[in-house]
Scaffold this active site. Structure first.
Site: not given
Length: 183
Positions: A62, A72, A132, A170
């Site tokens: 992603h 991130k 995260y 996904d």
């Protein structure tokens, strides 16, 4: 904290200083000044996310596009995952290359993935809690993604692909060459 830059410019593995004694351990997981000094990047994180998954769950690859791109700082609180970053910056010398990092609650390593990278992870332990920080807010209209088994990327997920658990969303992501441009 030790900062190790990877072959993908801007991506860093962070190894914390862990102080252990008979009571357990203590570590500083994030310090903005230490982070900026170690990465030579000024990043202001605005959102924290956490997921809990079972063995074989693969999330990714992603990314967010344009003004909504996200950097991130990822870590595993419990369990073990194979974390993956793919360079999708067209002007980069490492465009289309990826790196994998083993993150676990035991090794306490963190992985910094800057803007311009696709990101995903696979749970290798029975269960895993993944955490995260993001430097930009999520924006649904800016979502991008690349299918985990793209032949050009050739990522070795180090897991039996017949046992992967992947969301329908996904599974339907485009391949690398057809994916939405990051910028």
């Amino acid at each position: 904290m030790k900062f190790i830059e990877t072959k993908l410019k801007g991506c860093f593995i962070l190894e914390p200083n862990i102080i252990k004694d008979e009571r357990g351990y203590f570590m500083e997981s994030f310090n903005e000044q230490t982070f900026e000094k170690g990465t030579k990047q000024k990043i202001h994180f605005v959102q924290d996310n956490q997921s809990y998954s079972s063995m074989g769950v693969l999330r990714g690859l992603h990314y967010q596009t344009g003004n909504h791109a996200q950097a991130k700082l990822v870590r595993v609180l419990s369990g073990e995952v194979l974390d993956v970053a793919v360079d999708i910056r067209p002007e980069s010398d490492t465009y289309g290359q990826h790196i994998t990092v083993l993150l676990s609650g035991e090794n306490q390593k963190q992985f910094f993935v800057p803007r311009g990278f696709a990101h995903g992870f696979l749970v290798l332990s029975e269960k895993a809690t993944f955490f995260y920080k993001c430097d930009n807010f999520y924006n649904k209209e800016s979502e991008g993604g690349i299918k985990y088994d793209d032949l050009d990327l050739n990522i070795d997920w180090q897991f039996d692909t017949d046992k992967l658990i992947i969301s329908e969303k996904d599974q339907s992501l485009p391949n690398f060459k057809s994916a939405r441009k990051a910028w």
